[in-house]
Design an enzyme around this catalytic site. Structure first.
Site, PDB file in Angstrom:
ATOM      1  N   GLU A   1      -4.264  -9.844   2.965  1.00 17.02           N
ATOM      2  CA  GLU A   1      -3.368  -9.267   3.945  1.00 17.02           C
ATOM      3  C   GLU A   1      -3.553 -11.529   4.560  1.00 17.02           C
ATOM      4  O   GLU A   1      -2.201 -11.752   5.276  1.00 17.02           O
ATOM      5  CB  GLU A   1      -3.326  -8.171   4.685  1.00 17.02           C
ATOM      6  CG  GLU A   1      -3.023  -7.540   3.673  1.00 17.02           C
ATOM      7  CD  GLU A   1      -4.210  -6.673   3.319  1.00 17.02           C
ATOM      8  OE1 GLU A   1      -3.715  -4.964   3.469  1.00 17.02           O
ATOM      9  OE2 GLU A   1      -5.240  -7.015   3.010  1.00 17.02           O
TER      10      GLU A   1
ATOM     11  N   GLY B   1       1.129  -0.978   0.014  1.00 16.19           N
ATOM     12  CA  GLY B   1       0.135  -0.395  -0.236  1.00 16.19           C
ATOM     13  C   GLY B   1       0.740   1.070  -0.008  1.00 16.19           C
ATOM     14  O   GLY B   1       2.449   1.084  -0.294  1.00 16.19           O
ATOM     15  N   SER B   2       0.174   2.464   0.156  1.00 14.83           N
ATOM     16  CA  SER B   2       0.668   3.161  -0.262  1.00 14.83           C
ATOM     17  C   SER B   2       1.784   3.826   0.658  1.00 14.83           C
ATOM     18  O   SER B   2       3.113   4.285   0.833  1.00 14.83           O
ATOM     19  CB  SER B   2       0.184   4.805   0.260  1.00 14.83           C
ATOM     20  OG  SER B   2      -0.699   4.760   1.225  1.00 14.83           O
TER      21      SER B   2
ATOM     22  N   HIS C   1       0.180  -3.599   5.142  1.00 15.91           N
ATOM     23  CA  HIS C   1      -0.425  -2.008   5.119  1.00 15.91           C
ATOM     24  C   HIS C   1      -0.593  -1.760   6.306  1.00 15.91           C
ATOM     25  O   HIS C   1      -1.498  -2.567   6.933  1.00 15.91           O
ATOM     26  CB  HIS C   1      -1.340  -2.313   3.109  1.00 15.91           C
ATOM     27  CG  HIS C   1      -2.347  -1.082   3.089  1.00 15.91           C
ATOM     28  ND1 HIS C   1      -0.589   0.187   3.666  1.00 15.91           N
ATOM     29  CD2 HIS C   1      -3.487  -0.299   2.624  1.00 15.91           C
ATOM     30  CE1 HIS C   1      -1.752   1.638   2.537  1.00 15.91           C
ATOM     31  NE2 HIS C   1      -2.976   1.293   2.290  1.00 15.91           N
TER      32      HIS C   1
ATOM     33  N   GLU D   1       3.724   1.434   2.758  1.00 19.16           N
ATOM     34  CA  GLU D   1       4.424   1.228   2.434  1.00 19.16           C
ATOM     35  C   GLU D   1       5.611   1.436   1.401  1.00 19.16           C
ATOM     36  O   GLU D   1       6.725   0.473   1.221  1.00 19.16           O
ATOM     37  CB  GLU D   1       4.849  -0.803   2.509  1.00 19.16           C
ATOM     38  CG  GLU D   1       3.712  -1.388   3.404  1.00 19.16           C
ATOM     39  CD  GLU D   1       2.402  -0.733   3.725  1.00 19.16           C
ATOM     40  OE1 GLU D   1       2.182  -0.080   4.425  1.00 19.16           O
ATOM     41  OE2 GLU D   1       1.214  -0.569   2.935  1.00 19.16           O
TER      42      GLU D   1
ATOM     43  N   GLY E   1      -8.286 -23.512  14.632  1.00 17.46           N
ATOM     44  CA  GLY E   1      -9.681 -23.221  14.111  1.00 17.46           C
ATOM     45  C   GLY E   1     -10.163 -22.815  13.507  1.00 17.46           C
ATOM     46  O   GLY E   1     -11.661 -23.111  13.433  1.00 17.46           O
TER      47      GLY E   1
ATOM     48  N   HIS F   1     -12.247 -29.470  22.815  1.00 15.35           N
ATOM     49  CA  HIS F   1     -13.228 -28.386  22.048  1.00 15.35           C
ATOM     50  C   HIS F   1     -14.728 -28.565  22.284  1.00 15.35           C
ATOM     51  O   HIS F   1     -15.652 -27.787  21.489  1.00 15.35           O
ATOM     52  CB  HIS F   1     -13.270 -29.026  20.477  1.00 15.35           C
ATOM     53  CG  HIS F   1     -13.849 -28.128  19.231  1.00 15.35           C
ATOM     54  ND1 HIS F   1     -14.158 -29.157  18.417  1.00 15.35           N
ATOM     55  CD2 HIS F   1     -14.336 -27.024  19.076  1.00 15.35           C
ATOM     56  CE1 HIS F   1     -14.868 -27.420  17.250  1.00 15.35           C
ATOM     57  NE2 HIS F   1     -15.080 -26.639  17.763  1.00 15.35           N
TER      58      HIS F   1
END
Length: 532
Positions: free
Chosen positions: A50, A28-29, A73, A31, A399, A280
């Site tokens: 991402e 992105g800008s 970003h 970076e 999970g 679980h």
């Protein structure tokens, strides 16, 4: 130490010193100052969202056994990634995640793309998180993040970097060495050895830390010396023991009553490289109240502290397992009866998922790595696809869906030339399908097998277990994964009849790049846990 340099140059030199030559990112800008005039000795792996970026870095780090480097970003970009950051934390995947931030001079005025409290955003599912107070501190912060990511247990770390920091002057970061492993307490190991030697019918419960720590052969030697049955811990995210070994006794379910019943016949439980225990569903965990003594070997202090019962011994499994082995006299226990593996069902129309898995196992070349995200079919996979090779199996420990496909891409990047199979459910496939595009661009030998039961099979099963009815949002009709793959340049084939399956699997195993096979299977509700 050499003279002053820029933050950007110091960071690239730091990465070179630590053997990092690959960056996973979605730019992105904020970076662009980092990406400007990209150095030719670094590979940039582009993910189209991402969460896929983090999943790819996770698979790469786990398969390579070293730290991955990620560039995201700012703000919403980090937010997109957080589901797989959580998974990376549970997977114990070492990575340094960097993210852009708006220029420091703009931050007091809530700028567009500015991340408020950027370092707090990914917590608590990173081991370390910082936005350095000064631009010149960025390289040292990344160096610290790298060391912490590789401190056992491994995991992700995070550094937020304002966009104007990259050009700031700074001193280069000196190379540092840090011990990778710490040994267990010898006195506690001696206690464990005495208890093991006295036990008449011990059992070993083994988990993913064994493979992660490179301790697999040592564990096999210890198990053969003890002569005890081996069980894999609930939800193990890697191979924990060769599943065709005569001592292997199967998999523990993530249910308290099932675990208690499986372990009750034994007079000692040795847990190696796993929590005590991962559950679980709710139920009575009688194992902690009236069961046999439990001894745990682990590198994970959090898992040790959370264990409800037993003796936990912290330390490297690479060091602990041989040390315990050396303290044990040779036992004379009769080996347990070999496990009887269920036969595959016959072919039928509609295709039984278990039959598909048996045919997939037969089609996979030797040395193939399997990455799985088909939770409702995991019991059938365990029954039909015995894992044999250390480093040959990966799944997610969290999970959270959306890891499997990008994780498989990362594994393939870490193991050039190795055939990788991504076994994934139709529901899971829709979380990060864009990772296929990266596989195409990188020309990876990746076979994607989509088990299409037109819904969330695990939810169907849990509806039965919990005795609920008329639950919305479970059925997924009309998904065309072959067209989705072709739209990203990946060939695909649809299998709806049993006579079509073997040919399609052979084709995808021989294809030099990525290829997808969508297999429509019987939508019968799988059994994950039995009601008691």
């Amino acid at each position: 130490m050499s003279g002053r340099t820029t933050v950007r140059q110091a960071v690239f030199d730091l990465l070179r010193d630590r053997g990092i030559d690959t960056v996973f990112g979605n730019p992105g800008s904020t970076e662009l100052p980092f990406l400007d005039r990209w150095p030719s000795d670094f590979r940039y792996v582009l993910g189209l969202q991402e969460a896929s970026v983090i999943g790819m870095a996770d698979g790469y780090a786990r398969a390579a056994g070293r730290c991955a480097f990620v560039n995201l970003h700012s703000a919403a970009g980090v937010g997109h990634a957080l589901g797989n950051v959580f998974t990376a934390y549970r997977n114990q995947a070492p990575m340094v995640i960097t993210a852009g931030q708006q220029a420091r001079s703009l931050l007091p005025n809530l700028p567009f793309l500015g991340a408020t409290e950027a370092a707090a955003f990914p917590r608590p599912y990173v081991k370390f998180s910082i936005e350095p107070a000064r631009a010149e501190d960025v390289p040292a912060a990344i160096a610290q993040a790298h060391r912490i990511a590789l401190r056992k247990p491994w995991g992700p770390t995070f550094v937020s970097i304002p966009s104007d920091d990259w050009a700031a002057p700074c001193w280069p970061v000196p190379m540092r060495e840090m011990a990778e492993d710490s040994g267990p307490d010898p006195a506690l190991l001696a206690r464990a050895a005495l208890q093991l030697a006295a036990a008449k019918n011990p059992v070993l419960v083994v988990g993913p830390e064994v493979d992660q720590g490179g301790a697999g052969p040592a564990l096999v030697a210890l198990a053969e010396h003890i002569g005890a049955k081996i069980l894999t811990s609930p939800f193990a995210s890697r191979i924990a023991f060769p599943e065709d070994h005569p001592l292997f006794g199967g998999f523990l379910a993530a249910a308290p009553q099932a675990v208690s019943e499986a372990l009750a016949p034994h007079d000692l439980v040795l847990v190696v490289g796993a929590p005590v225990f991962t559950f679980h569903v709710v139920g009575d965990a009688a194992i902690f109240r009236e069961g046999p003594p439990i001894i745990q070997l682990t590198t994970d202090a959090e898992a040790a502290a959370s264990a409800p019962a037993g003796l936990s011994i912290l330390g490297s499994l690479r060091l602990a397992i041989p040390a315990l082995h050396a303290l044990l006299p040779k036992g004379d226990r009769a080996p347990p009866a070999p496990r009887i593996r269920p036969a595959p069902p016959p072919p039928a129309d509609p295709i039984p998922a278990a039959w598909l898995l048996s045919r997939l196992h037969a089609a996979m070349p030797a040395g193939t790595v399997l990455v799985e995200e088909a939770p409702s079919h995991r019991p059938a996979m365990h029954a039909q696809m015995p894992m044999r090779d250390w480093g040959g199996f990966f799944t997610m420990a969290s999970g959270g869906l959306g890891y499997g496909l990008p994780g498989a891409v990362g594994v393939a990047l870490a193991r050039p030339g190795t055939r990788v199979v991504c076994l994934i459910g139709d529901g899971s496939m829709m979380y990060s399908p864009q990772a296929l595009w990266t596989a195409v661009q990188e020309k990876l030998p990746l076979a994607v097998i989509v088990i299409d039961n037109a819904g969330y099979g695990a939810m169907r099963s849990f509806s039965q277990v919990l005795q609920v009815r008329d639950v919305p949002g479970i059925d997924l009709p009309g998904l065309d994964f072959v067209s989705l793959a072709r739209g990203m340049g990946c060939p695909g084939v649809l299998v709806t009849k049993p006579e079509e399956l073997d040919g399609a699997l052979a084709q995808t195993m021989a294809h030099p790049g990525p290829m997808l096979v969508q297999v429509v299977v019987d939508a019968a509700v799988p059994t994950l846990y039995h009601r008691h």
